[in-house]
Design a protein around this motif. Structure first.
Motif, PDB file in Angstrom:
ATOM      1  N   VAL A 336       0.210   8.561   9.484  1.00 34.45           N
ATOM      2  CA  VAL A 336      -0.310   9.291   8.335  1.00 34.45           C
ATOM      3  C   VAL A 336      -1.631   9.944   8.699  1.00 34.45           C
ATOM      4  O   VAL A 336      -2.304   9.549   9.643  1.00 34.45           O
ATOM      5  N   THR A 337      -1.984  10.949   7.925  1.00 31.26           N
ATOM      6  CA  THR A 337      -3.242  11.648   8.172  1.00 31.26           C
ATOM      7  C   THR A 337      -4.422  10.762   7.786  1.00 31.26           C
ATOM      8  O   THR A 337      -4.281   9.786   7.047  1.00 31.26           O
ATOM      9  N   GLU A 338      -5.596  11.138   8.274  1.00 25.73           N
ATOM     10  CA  GLU A 338      -6.786  10.315   8.080  1.00 25.73           C
ATOM     11  C   GLU A 338      -7.124  10.152   6.596  1.00 25.73           C
ATOM     12  O   GLU A 338      -7.634   9.110   6.180  1.00 25.73           O
ATOM     13  N   GLU A 339      -6.808  11.142   5.781  1.00 22.92           N
ATOM     14  CA  GLU A 339      -7.122  11.095   4.349  1.00 22.92           C
ATOM     15  C   GLU A 339      -6.456   9.910   3.654  1.00 22.92           C
ATOM     16  O   GLU A 339      -7.021   9.302   2.752  1.00 22.92           O
ATOM     17  N   PHE A 340      -5.234   9.576   4.110  1.00 20.12           N
ATOM     18  CA  PHE A 340      -4.474   8.509   3.440  1.00 20.12           C
ATOM     19  C   PHE A 340      -4.456   7.207   4.246  1.00 20.12           C
ATOM     20  O   PHE A 340      -3.651   6.323   3.964  1.00 20.12           O
ATOM     21  N   GLN A 341      -5.334   7.105   5.232  1.00 17.17           N
ATOM     22  CA  GLN A 341      -5.418   5.863   6.008  1.00 17.17           C
ATOM     23  C   GLN A 341      -5.682   4.632   5.139  1.00 17.17           C
ATOM     24  O   GLN A 341      -4.999   3.616   5.276  1.00 17.17           O
ATOM     25  N   PRO A 342      -6.670   4.661   4.223  1.00 15.24           N
ATOM     26  CA  PRO A 342      -6.936   3.446   3.425  1.00 15.24           C
ATOM     27  C   PRO A 342      -5.728   2.982   2.625  1.00 15.24           C
ATOM     28  O   PRO A 342      -5.469   1.778   2.518  1.00 15.24           O
ATOM     29  N   VAL A 343      -4.960   3.954   2.063  1.00 15.23           N
ATOM     30  CA  VAL A 343      -3.805   3.588   1.241  1.00 15.23           C
ATOM     31  C   VAL A 343      -2.759   2.874   2.084  1.00 15.23           C
ATOM     32  O   VAL A 343      -2.240   1.807   1.710  1.00 15.23           O
ATOM     33  N   TYR A 344      -2.448   3.424   3.238  1.00 14.74           N
ATOM     34  CA  TYR A 344      -1.376   2.842   4.056  1.00 14.74           C
ATOM     35  C   TYR A 344      -1.841   1.590   4.800  1.00 14.74           C
ATOM     36  O   TYR A 344      -1.005   0.769   5.184  1.00 14.74           O
ATOM     37  N   LYS A 345      -3.127   1.439   5.007  1.00 14.19           N
ATOM     38  CA  LYS A 345      -3.604   0.168   5.581  1.00 14.19           C
ATOM     39  C   LYS A 345      -3.432  -0.973   4.587  1.00 14.19           C
ATOM     40  O   LYS A 345      -3.116  -2.101   4.967  1.00 14.19           O
ATOM     41  N   GLU A 346      -3.645  -0.684   3.297  1.00 14.64           N
ATOM     42  CA  GLU A 346      -3.366  -1.691   2.272  1.00 14.64           C
ATOM     43  C   GLU A 346      -1.879  -2.011   2.231  1.00 14.64           C
ATOM     44  O   GLU A 346      -1.471  -3.162   2.070  1.00 14.64           O
ATOM     45  N   LEU A 347      -1.044  -0.974   2.375  1.00 11.98           N
ATOM     46  CA  LEU A 347       0.400  -1.192   2.401  1.00 11.98           C
ATOM     47  C   LEU A 347       0.806  -2.013   3.615  1.00 11.98           C
ATOM     48  O   LEU A 347       1.687  -2.884   3.533  1.00 11.98           O
ATOM     49  N   LYS A 348       0.155  -1.782   4.751  1.00 12.56           N
ATOM     50  CA  LYS A 348       0.443  -2.537   5.973  1.00 12.56           C
ATOM     51  C   LYS A 348       0.194  -4.025   5.770  1.00 12.56           C
ATOM     52  O   LYS A 348       0.936  -4.868   6.284  1.00 12.56           O
ATOM     53  N   ASN A 349      -0.846  -4.366   5.011  1.00 17.73           N
ATOM     54  CA  ASN A 349      -1.146  -5.776   4.782  1.00 17.73           C
ATOM     55  C   ASN A 349      -0.061  -6.472   3.974  1.00 17.73           C
ATOM     56  O   ASN A 349       0.043  -7.702   3.996  1.00 17.73           O
ATOM     57  N   LEU A 350       0.746  -5.701   3.265  1.00 19.06           N
ATOM     58  CA  LEU A 350       1.821  -6.265   2.449  1.00 19.06           C
ATOM     59  C   LEU A 350       3.157  -6.298   3.190  1.00 19.06           C
ATOM     60  O   LEU A 350       4.060  -7.034   2.784  1.00 19.06           O
ATOM     61  N   ILE A 351       3.285  -5.505   4.226  1.00 25.22           N
ATOM     62  CA  ILE A 351       4.544  -5.429   4.976  1.00 25.22           C
ATOM     63  C   ILE A 351       4.333  -6.067   6.343  1.00 25.22           C
ATOM     64  O   ILE A 351       3.618  -5.513   7.190  1.00 25.22           O
ATOM     65  N   PRO A 352       4.909  -7.237   6.599  1.00 27.96           N
ATOM     66  CA  PRO A 352       4.753  -7.876   7.912  1.00 27.96           C
ATOM     67  C   PRO A 352       5.321  -6.999   9.030  1.00 27.96           C
ATOM     68  O   PRO A 352       6.255  -6.218   8.818  1.00 27.96           O
TER      69      PRO A 352
END
Length: 802
Positions: A336-352
């Motif tokens: 993902v682009t840098e703008e949406f990094q925080p959103v997908y990092k939170e999603l990563k913490n939920l998806i093993p």
């Protein structure tokens, strides 16, 4: 009821033995009525199946006790029922070990986890432990599916992805020789308000002169293949589409990629899903905006490689996605682009087993991003297990690279694993109770993101072996009111008593109640229980650890004395309202320690010989002594001054106690030595020793040591005094005279030096004034010029000089 049986029951209740009242045994407390109930209390409990084991007055539950107690009570080892659990490895294929030159293997021929199947027989409270080994295999096959957002904002990214197939194939050759790649795209649900549903916008959703393809939810463009050129060809034919809102329908696409294994072409190998987007996502509940209220069913709905139910089912929830990705062993890489990094990092913490990479604005770095994310994911192994049966727990302990150990949640995983590294997990499974149907259960344990798994079959020990040969409706059990098994009657429903002689619905009578009154009192079962069949059944308390006990429920284990707000001071157990203290403790509340080590002083004596030790605390015999071991005496002299006078009178017949020496100073043994070096040294002794140096009235020094050895006070003293010698007059006078002369010379020299300095300063001052002097001849009043001028009157105006 048979009067004979009733008499036996009454006698049994009245003579109920002390074995059933032992507070120290959890097995006795359980009041187990059968062998099956007994072995489920604790792994330490056993059941004596000897029919003649019990004596008159002992209840049936006395057969259940800890193993040592049963042996002490003369139950033969062959009659003790104590089934144990075990672990059997059914399939134990070793992990694959090969080098780069080895023959290429099919995915099903590669083993990374060992063992593969086990059968565990569990007894309540007894854990079974086994080792699980994991090793990353070299050249393991990889399937990679590239899922791309084809909304209009990704137009420039599509150009860079068109050559991704061959380029990625070339890079992945360094990791594996068996690599396949696929491609899919997504936009959004084809309903308002996510897209414009006007006919013109359904054909071309883009504005201006942009030529875009019709909007769609998800499309499987290319099934997984090892042909990179085919990937390039099909991707180059793709066109950008468009939608109205910023978040995209990527979750719909991820769900279909996960569950449509056949259409995507997933193999049982490492599965990677690369999710590429420059926007956020819709999730469960957002479908209501478009009138879609049915939850996502998590099933495959691809027809002609197109998702056809996007208008019918809502977006999946994050938890639903996590479950499906885990079930299908798919590891997700969010590019993902840098703008949406925080959103997908939170999603990563939920998806093993997922990773997030920063995608450049035009996706030019996508290959490096995929390689880095894959290396990060593959270097970590995380174990997960399927749903556990009720009452079953599992714990993990990891032994990772370089012997690093992890427990708790960290016991499930190991990091920084390279190809060929082998790690071990110690897995312990324990059951706290038997399942209601006593059937076997099967659970699976697997590393996240890998297709291999360990199958664990759980069998439960819910009854004793002797129960299999039980006699149903036995005449030994009050004319068939129970099953005679394991040496005792197991009563049918509604029956109670040692021989199942009473019915629970039986009305109490005065004769039976009399057996429940202690000392012919008025209280039935001490008001702490009910009289059933002439026997007290004690009440249960809210706290299961607190119990009433005794033949008349007259005892309990929670009404004992307390200390420090702890029952029996935390150093004993409460038995029938009295504390039974642990070793080295006494007192009504077990608050008195019998350990005297806390009273030992530095000299090895109890309370420094000045007090007595009570409950681990020194009580000094005299008020002048203080401190934890009576070592402090503010008004007392030190050891050396205390014994000075006695040592002086006994060794030298001098001092203040010279006249009373025999009476006051016979408390120690005196040993004389001829030299100070012969005095005992602290390093040579295993008991405290004090060195003393004292001065007598003649200013002479004497040296001695004081020590207590084996309760005997010993004094070693140097037999000769060390007195100061008289002064030598001549050196003193010579020194004084010499000192006076030297002081006089020093003063003369100092005076001479000061005069020289003063003269030099005055001379320098004169020279300076001389140089600065100014002489003016015209100003001298006695000076007269030798030249005169006069005018000759006869010569006109000319002057004549003489």
């Amino acid at each position: 009821m048979d009067l004979r049986l009733l008499l036996i029951a009454t006698l049994s209740a009245s003579l109920s033995g002390s074995w059933a009242q032992q507070e120290g045994s959890i097995c006795i407390k359980a009041n187990a009525q059968s062998c099956g109930e007994c072995i489920q209390v604790s792994e330490t409990c056993g059941w004596c199946s000897d029919e003649k084991f019990l004596t008159v007055g002992q209840s049936k539950s006395a057969r259940c006790d800890d193993l040592e107690s049963l042996k002490k009570r003369n139950c033969k080892p062959e009659n003790i029922e104590n089934p144990r659990g075990n672990t059997v490895i059914n399939t134990n294929k070793p992990v694959t070990i090969r080098n780069s030159n080895a023959e290429k293997l099919k995915p099903e021929q590669i083993t990374q986890i060992q063992p593969q199947k086990l059968t565990l027989t569990l007894r309540s409270g007894e854990p079974q432990t086994f080792d699980l080994t994991f090793k990353r295999a070299e050249d393991y096959p990889i399937d990679l599916y590239y899922l791309m957002d084809l909304s209009f904002s990704m137009k420039d990214d599509l150009e860079n992805v068109k050559n991704l197939g061959t380029d990625l194939m070339r890079e992945m050759q360094e990791i594996t020789s068996d690599f396949r790649i696929g491609f899919g795209s997504f936009v959004e649900k084809t309903v308002m308000p996510y897209i414009s549903t006007t006919p013109a916008r359904l054909i071309n959703p883009c504005t201006g002169n942009q030529n875009c393809t019709s909007p769609f939810s998800y499309k499987n463009v290319l099934k997984l293949t090892n042909k990179g050129d085919e990937f390039n060809r099909l991707v180059s034919q793709q066109q950008i589409s468009g939608n109205l809102d910023s978040p995209e329908g990527g979750f719909d696409a991820i769900m279909q990629v996960a569950v449509c294994e056949e259409q995507i072409g997933w193999r049982n190998v490492t599965r990677l899903l690369v999710f590429s987007t420059d926007a956020g996502f819709h999730f469960a509940g957002d479908g209501k905006l478009g009138g879609i209220v049915l939850p996502n069913d998590g099933k495959c709905h691809l027809e002609n490689n197109m998702y056809t139910m996007s208008h019918y089912y809502d977006y999946p929830s994050i938890a639903h996605l996590v479950q499906k990705l885990s079930d299908h062993n798919i590891q997700t890489i969010f590019a993902v682009t840098e703008e949406f990094q925080p959103v997908y990092k939170e999603l990563k913490n939920l998806i093993p087993k997922s990773a997030v990479g920063t995608l450049s604005s035009n996706s030019s770095n996508v290959i490096k991003l995929i390689i880095d994310a894959y290396n990060s994911l593959s270097s970590e192994v995380i174990l997960e297990n399927g749903r556990l049966p009720e009452g079953v727990s599992i714990t993990y302990k990891s032994i990772c690279k370089n012997g690093v150990e992890g427990t708790g949640e960290n016991g499930r995983k190991c990091s920084n694993i390279s190809i060929g590294d082998e790690v071990t997990f110690k897995i312990s499974i324990e059951s706290q109770k038997c399942p209601s149907d006593n059937k076997s259960e099967t659970i699976t344990i697997k590393p996240l993101g890998f297709t291999e798994e360990v199958e664990v079959v759980l069998n439960f020990i819910c009854d004793c072996q002797c129960a299999k040969s039980g006699e149903l409706n036995s005449m030994k059990c009050s004319d068939g009111h129970g099953t005679f098994e394991c040496g005792a009657c197991k009563c049918n429903d509604g029956r109670i008593g040692g021989l199942c002689e009473c019915s629970k619905d039986e009305v109490r009578t005065e004769d039976l109640d009399a057996n429940c009154r202690k000392d012919n009192g008025t209280d039935i079962c001490s008001n702490n229980g009910d009289c059933v069949c002439g026997t007290c059944e004690c009440k249960k308390r809210e706290n299961p650890a607190e119990v009433y006990s005794g033949q008349y429920c007259e005892c309990d284990n929670f009404n004992c004395d307390r200390s420090n707000n702890k029952l029996c001071g935390g150093h004993g157990r409460c038995v029938c309202r009295k504390c039974v203290c642990d070793a080295n403790y006494t007192g009504s509340a077990c608050d008195c320690s019998m350990d005297s080590s806390t009273c030992l002083a530095k000299n090895g004596q109890i309370c420094n010989g000045r007090g007595i030790c009570e409950c681990g605390i020194c009580k000094c015999t005299s008020a002048k002594f203080q401190g934890p071991t009576c070592e402090i005496c503010p008004t007392c002299p030190g050891v050396c001054p205390e014994h000075k006078d006695c040592v002086q009178c006994r060794a030298f017949q001098e001092g203040e106690k010279k006249d009373t020496c025999e009476r006051d100073c016979s408390y120690f043994e005196l040993i004389k030595v001829n030299d100070r070096v012969k005095l005992p040294q602290p390093t040579d002794q295993n008991f405290p020793l004090t060195h003393c140096k004292e001065r007598d009235a003649n200013d002479c020094w004497f040296y001695y040591t004081y020590a207590i050895r084996n309760r005997t006070k010993e004094v070693y003293v140097v037999e000769s005094l060390e007195c100061p010698a008289g002064p030598d007059i001549i050196p003193i006078v010579a020194g004084v005279v010499a000192g006076i002369v030297l002081i006089g010379l020093a003063l003369l020299l100092i005076w001479k030096l000061l005069m020289i300095i003063h003269d030099r300063r005055e001379f320098a001052k004169f020279e300076k004034e001389k140089m600065n002097a100014k002489w003016d001849a015209q100003g001298n009043p006695i000076y007269k010029s030798p030249i005169n001028q006069f005018q000759n009157p006869s010569y006109g105006s000319k002057a004549t000089a003489l």
